[in-house]
Design a protein around this motif. Structure first.
Motif, short mmCIF file in Angstrom:
data_model
loop_
_atom_site.label_atom_id
_atom_site.label_comp_id
_atom_site.label_asym_id
_atom_site.label_seq_id
_atom_site.Cartn_x
_atom_site.Cartn_y
_atom_site.Cartn_z
N MET A 71 12.61 -65.81 40.28
CA MET A 71 12.62 -66.86 39.26
C MET A 71 11.25 -67.51 39.08
SD MET A 71 16.30 -68.69 39.62
CE MET A 71 16.12 -69.43 37.99
N LEU A 72 10.48 -67.55 40.17
CA LEU A 72 9.15 -68.18 40.07
C LEU A 72 8.27 -67.46 39.06
CD1 LEU A 72 8.52 -68.95 43.84
CD2 LEU A 72 8.53 -70.64 41.98
N GLU A 73 8.55 -66.19 38.82
CA GLU A 73 7.75 -65.41 37.88
C GLU A 73 8.16 -65.65 36.45
OE1 GLU A 73 8.67 -61.56 39.26
OE2 GLU A 73 7.85 -61.90 41.28
N GLN A 74 9.28 -66.31 36.23
CA GLN A 74 9.79 -66.55 34.87
C GLN A 74 9.20 -67.84 34.30
OE1 GLN A 74 11.97 -64.61 33.11
NE2 GLN A 74 11.87 -63.08 34.77
N PRO A 75 9.12 -67.94 32.98
CA PRO A 75 8.59 -69.18 32.36
C PRO A 75 9.67 -70.25 32.29
CG PRO A 75 9.09 -67.58 30.67
CD PRO A 75 9.42 -66.92 31.98
N THR A 76 10.12 -70.71 33.45
CA THR A 76 11.20 -71.70 33.48
C THR A 76 11.05 -72.52 34.75
OG1 THR A 76 13.58 -71.99 33.58
CG2 THR A 76 12.73 -70.01 34.60
N VAL A 77 11.62 -73.74 34.75
CA VAL A 77 11.61 -74.51 35.98
C VAL A 77 12.52 -73.82 36.99
CG1 VAL A 77 11.14 -76.71 34.88
CG2 VAL A 77 13.50 -75.97 35.17
N VAL A 78 12.23 -74.04 38.27
CA VAL A 78 13.08 -73.51 39.33
C VAL A 78 13.79 -74.68 40.00
CG1 VAL A 78 13.12 -72.30 41.54
CG2 VAL A 78 11.59 -71.52 39.72
N LEU A 79 15.13 -74.61 40.04
CA LEU A 79 15.94 -75.67 40.66
C LEU A 79 16.95 -75.02 41.59
CD1 LEU A 79 17.09 -78.01 37.71
CD2 LEU A 79 15.30 -78.47 39.37
N ALA A 80 17.02 -75.51 42.83
CA ALA A 80 18.08 -75.07 43.73
C ALA A 80 18.74 -76.32 44.30
CB ALA A 80 17.54 -74.20 44.86
N THR A 81 20.07 -76.41 44.20
CA THR A 81 20.81 -77.59 44.67
C THR A 81 21.50 -77.30 45.98
OG1 THR A 81 22.83 -76.95 43.51
CG2 THR A 81 21.26 -78.32 42.29
N ARG A 82 21.92 -78.35 46.68
CA ARG A 82 22.69 -78.27 47.92
C ARG A 82 22.00 -77.38 48.97
NH1 ARG A 82 28.11 -80.42 47.64
NH2 ARG A 82 28.03 -81.63 45.72
N VAL A 83 20.72 -77.69 49.19
CA VAL A 83 19.94 -76.99 50.20
C VAL A 83 19.69 -77.97 51.35
CG1 VAL A 83 17.82 -75.73 50.68
CG2 VAL A 83 18.84 -75.62 48.40
N SER A 84 20.11 -77.61 52.55
CA SER A 84 19.91 -78.49 53.70
C SER A 84 18.43 -78.49 54.08
CB SER A 84 20.73 -77.98 54.89
OG SER A 84 20.24 -76.73 55.30
#
Lengths: 251, 251, 251, 251, 251, 251, 251, 251
Positions: A71-84
């Motif tokens: 996803m980091l290579e895509q032209p978009t923000v990266v969001l991941a939820t519920r990560v300890s």
């Protein structure tokens, strides 16, 4: 693949400028990219206005690294939820450009792709107690990364009713209000009774005894005597933010 | 009683044009009218954009007549929900200007006070099966009386997924979509995955065995994997309409 | 002990070729072997087509070692489900020929006794999200050890409906489809609506709030509007595999 | 609309033998016929092997008449489930060719369209007690109208375990066994332990106290210690029959 | 304080051999000894036939030491249930004469006070699976310390019905049968159908998904179709033993 | 078919006094008589000490007549439970020798077959309130027809604790005590604390709000702090009587 | 801001001794102090008689330090409930004047501000078992810091009914009785039947199986057959103390 | 039978003015009168301050007549709760001096025995909506017959928060406040936040969907964030009145 695109494709087939097999292929191919056993849905943003966001709860840190790298290579923000915190540290060893937000339990990156202001107005986030802050932070950060303006009113539960009444103006000027509450979950009813903005209730699992798990707050919100209120799952700050973004989005 | 009004009132006291007791009285009086043991809230529309609507379920026909008579004299539409056919007939003997909508279980009057178009666009109401129609009718009528444009897609449940997919355009053009479904309540998830409009899920009590009462549908909607979706109480077509109106309202 | 055997035994008694006490003994003896306080049922495979499989969850590593050692001597595959990594390591110190599958949480051995192809066709395993993979692996491995062909479709939940629709052919060619989903559990309904194969739904405990524990997914599947679907317990990949094997078995 | 059909259609467009608008239309049109607010799905049988069956529970007799009249003209059997005696009488005044089955609560017609034997073998239906007969009848009639052979074993609950043990042969020769039980729902566990056929458990709402509603029987079946068993919703004889038909279907 | 004692006391008052205040005192004093904030009930055995047994689950090791030290001085067996291995080790540092039974989670002492055979016959304890052994051990040890004869049948669940049927004689000769089962809890129904002895069902928390916690087994036993069966709380081996002792006790 | 009988049968085969087919037949035939779709189990009394009793709740009056007619010809008492007054009247038109007990909801006949005293002592039935009387009557009548002595203590709930304390002697002399209570279901705890007899708790559905349905009373009894107590299903007076008979039975 | 104060303020405006903006400001300002995202409500004591008490369960030690430091400066007692030993140690490093009560899980300070006797009489706290002591301690300490007299009766559950009956005098002399019980929660019913004082029931989460979590005790208390009893949440010793203080308060 | 009485009785025995058997008899006799199978508890008023009140729900009209006739002869008010209109009419045919209150569902008589003012102040009864009136009437009438002063505030739910805020003075002057609310049950939280009087919450079964039955309101009240609040069972207006009377009672 909207009607315009389809009409154009079929014309090209009629014209002989494309081959039948190409059309067949196009009609069956969809913009999905496979990462091992995950199917990334890069067109989701076009379809629903909300980009692919990673639900981190049941994924191993290894799975997260695989998906986030792509996803980091895509032209978009990266969001991941519920990560300890622990899992976040492991992931960041492989993806150091990620930022961890401990209160919200989120990993974010690609801030340069945060879209410009997408909203018709301001989303107001209200909490009943300071224990509801982690859920509020998940909602606030999500809205920020989706390109919406946010204002917050904290610790304004109904046991001291003057605390929320003193903020009536802010509530009445909002395009949409997110109200986050545990225990008896009564605050959304009061807020929906004093503003014309649509209200999204988020029950939280804050409580003990019969309140443990957030069912008491959920039932309170579903059975509100105030119209103009809808509800998302317990502790679902992310879902509330997406609903708020869909409402606030200018067209 | 907004700030402007308050400032003006206090100036008048300063000027000596009103008496202290009058100000005191104004500050304590609120625009509520008592009908026996009911407190009618005629200013609710100004405060929340939704007029006082009568919840008929637990009221006797005598109670309904008392309240409706007083409301008929006000410059507002009259809406009563959850009125059985039998109770409606009794009420209409005293208030013959009321119209009864049997599928929706609603009594309405004062149609001349239906406001002009209040919305930014069209509210789309979708049902999964024909058993969900009563709830859809409650929502449709409420939106009509609140001054909003409505379009309907019926009998489009996920067992024949092509039925909803063939209506993608209508769903994508809506300002807000209400999706009404019983049994497993899966339709809102599919709809929220193909439109950028905010989706309001309404679980219905259609079902039997573990589906009886609508809890299965409710849980399905609360746990949707599609963001951009919020939920109201089981069978609550009225609540969904109010939330949709709050979202669709132009400011 | 079928009728043929019984008839033969009684004839021998009639003929005087066996003693009365021997017949009495045979009629009361059953092919069960006692290992301390466990009764191994070696004839189960003849009776039900499914060999004795060890449910590891509530057994100590010492109990597992005792039972597995006895089974390793039998002409059958050895399968133990729901074995944690820690417990597996302890068991393998005593039974080094065991192989541990961490994602599925299974111990296996005696691969030379995997039966040849037992099925009429292919079992297709589908997951809604990548968090459902452990359950899918338990089902896939079980089917493999029972001698069935398996194909997999992963991460095809209803939030992006095109992902499953693009695999219609695979689903329609299956003899039986296992659909594994958490959260709202809607995928089995969609699959059962597009294939004539019997569908086995497996709800998973993936989720949070009202989705925690998998009840939401279970109810969704039990109340599906699509006929041709039956359900097993939450997270029960093993049970789904056994049901699929019973269906796919050629006679 | 399978691939062959699509390829042919596109060739015709290439050939100029059809117009672009016709192709566009075909690609968007689906074989659904609208009856007022119902969408009849006449192609369902081709897609899933199970024809459109009418769920009568929440439909008015007027709705039933509308739908059934349209279906009577189709070359398919007509089946309506969960129709009360009173509603059936009203419907039959308009559609006298319908036959009512009071124990099963079903309306049927177009018997000349019952397909020839569709199965690989016999479906065995077993009940624990005589109170489970209505559910068994719904399953038996559905299987009959789908073209499958059925055999029945009644009143064979576990309180007198010899009753089911005496029928082992019938159970072992079945292609699939449907086991219908209320109260503690233990019979499917016993049956799945003595046959290699796949077993479909149907919990019934027969019982009182903690057994009222059928949840006790449902939980008993979901938690069976016998593999080779899957479950449908409480009292869902129709769903069990559809699953059995999907399993028994010869390809 | 039975009637004989009371009559004698009052006679003494009449005779003048005791003072009024003494009588008053006797009538109000009860044989309870206070250990800090605990009230030990040494006469319980006379009243109910079951001595004071210590429920260890929510007590600290310090609380246990205090109570046990006082009980060790009494002419009675010492039993403490639900004591973890860790807590047991701490307690035994202060009371080394205690013996710890790890599978049952019990501490015992004063074996010389085990009463002679108190029963009319033998109590049979049956388990469905080897995971139920801890509960069986709690029951077996309790019965042993109360002075009753016990016989055991292990791992005889209904998935292989022949395992329990082969032990019919033992079951029919028992004075009372305790049947311990998790998952669907079906074994007590089968046992109660083949013996005239009263059956005590003990559901266990063995299971997962909808079986977690033991509610499935509990409901199965409460709704048994076999009369002659009563139930105790989930995992309550101690309670089952006390009920069995009360039944088996000779008078 | 006990071992003695089997040994004799096999000897006869050895002797040539019976044919092989006869033995085969005997081994497979069981004393079950089929009445339409019901299997009457006339040997149940020999096996479990409790005769076949008809559960009337879900049976039609026609079904009841069929079964009862056949049972009237047998040398056994006839008992049918959970028969409404209306259904009883219909049945008695065909079987006038039946007697109806309205409070207990039972039909009885063949009183000449009531066995002589079967018990070791007296069964005491206690109720907490007068609303529990129907359940008590079902238990009392069942015990009477099974040949046991019964004594009753009514309306002795814990709100006036002296009411039950004044009957300690009766409770201590019983062989077994049935305690019937709704609402909080506390009476069995108190009774089990003052008698050495085994106590059977019967929760009743008497109550409202959270007490409706009897779950409150059931949980109270399952979690009693008094050992020597086991529980049957809500309102299950019949089940309590069978358990009491099994306990009280002299051998 | 009571009427007297308001009247005086408006007079001053009339007199010209205050400015309009000052009045406006006063009418909108409330005595709330913001500590980061917490709103301290210092006037709560005047409004409700109960000072601001800190609910420690979901707060970090850092949040606790921030809030407590600010409260230590106020002329009021400092109370924080539901603080674990670990968190307490961290907080006390920054606020060494705090005292930790491990059994109650409370932090306290500013003892010099404990008010003089606020009550009309004595509050009696009763527990059913020694496992209920932590909840009792939370109640006792809270009442002490609110200025009320407390007496305790411990370990007096209904399994030995004489234990509570011997304390009737103490119960009858109380102004209010708090009864704390887990398991079946029967003690409040007995107490409310022997005293005229209002009884507050506190269910505790002491128990296992169906008693785990305290729902059994809660339902028992809500459905008590004894009037004069009301209930607070499971384990809510603090809430019971506040209700008792409100009742006992002299006016 | 208090200590004074006991001391006197024993003195008489000492004096020889009474016989030993008489004393024995007195010590065992309690002032309970048996009416068929009911035990009337005429001394309850002395013991708990609340007279015997008849719970009419599960009693037949014949049972009611028997009990009421006996109570009419006592020097006490007669109160029967939960009596339907139909049952009341039947009872009044035999006891014409009874008065029926249809909204409260109560029968009353012997008004001349209403005690003089028993209270320290006024009990305030508040309802959230007009559907809660029947429960309020049950509470109001009970308090009236127990001799307490009552004031009422109706239809003051939180959707229009100004309605309750305008009555702050009344709430602050009460000795105790009863707050009756269905749906989300939020009103007691708001009230307990603005008064120092103890608040008794009464959840009502007013609502639908997830609110049906009153569990939503009950949980809301149990989990209130406002201290000084305790709760009674759903719809239990009688219980709230008894608790309020116990609190308000002057000593």
């Amino acid at each position: 693949m909207n009607e315009t695109h389809l009409r154009k494709l079929l014309s090209s087939l009629q014209d002989g400028t494309v081959e039948l097999e190409q059309v067949l292929n196009q009609l069956q191919r969809l913009p999905i990219e496979a990462v091992n056993r995950h199917q990334l849905d890069h067109h989701r943003s076009l379809r629903t206005g909300i980009p692919e966001v990673i639900f981190g709860q049941n994924k191993s840190s290894q799975q997260l690294v695989e998906i986030i790298k792509r996803m980091l290579e895509q032209p978009t923000v990266v969001l991941a939820t519920r990560v300890s915190a622990e899992k976040a540290a492991q992931v960041r060893q492989h993806c150091p450009q990620l930022r961890y937000h401990p209160e919200a339990g989120m990993l974010t990156a690609n801030d340069r792709h945060i879209p410009g202001d997408q909203g018709r107005g301001t989303v107001v986030i209200t909490t009943a107690g300071s224990s509801d802050l982690p859920v509020a932070e998940e909602a606030r950060l999500t809205l920020h990364y989706l390109g919406h303006q946010v204002a917050c009113i904290h610790d304004a539960g109904v046991a001291g009713i003057h605390r929320i009444l003193s903020r009536v103006n802010t509530l009445q000027e909002a395009t949409v209000v997110i109200v986050i509450a545990g225990m008896e979950g009564a605050l959304p009813s009061v807020v929906a009774g004093i503003t014309a903005a649509p209200v999204i209730g988020v029950p939280t699992s804050v409580g003990y005894g019969t309140g443990a798990g957030g069912y008491s707050a959920l039932l309170g919100m579903l059975n509100s005597c105030s119209p103009g209120l809808a509800v998302v799952n317990i502790d679902n700050g992310f879902g509330a933010a997406c609903m708020a973004a869909a409402i606030n989005r200018s067209r």
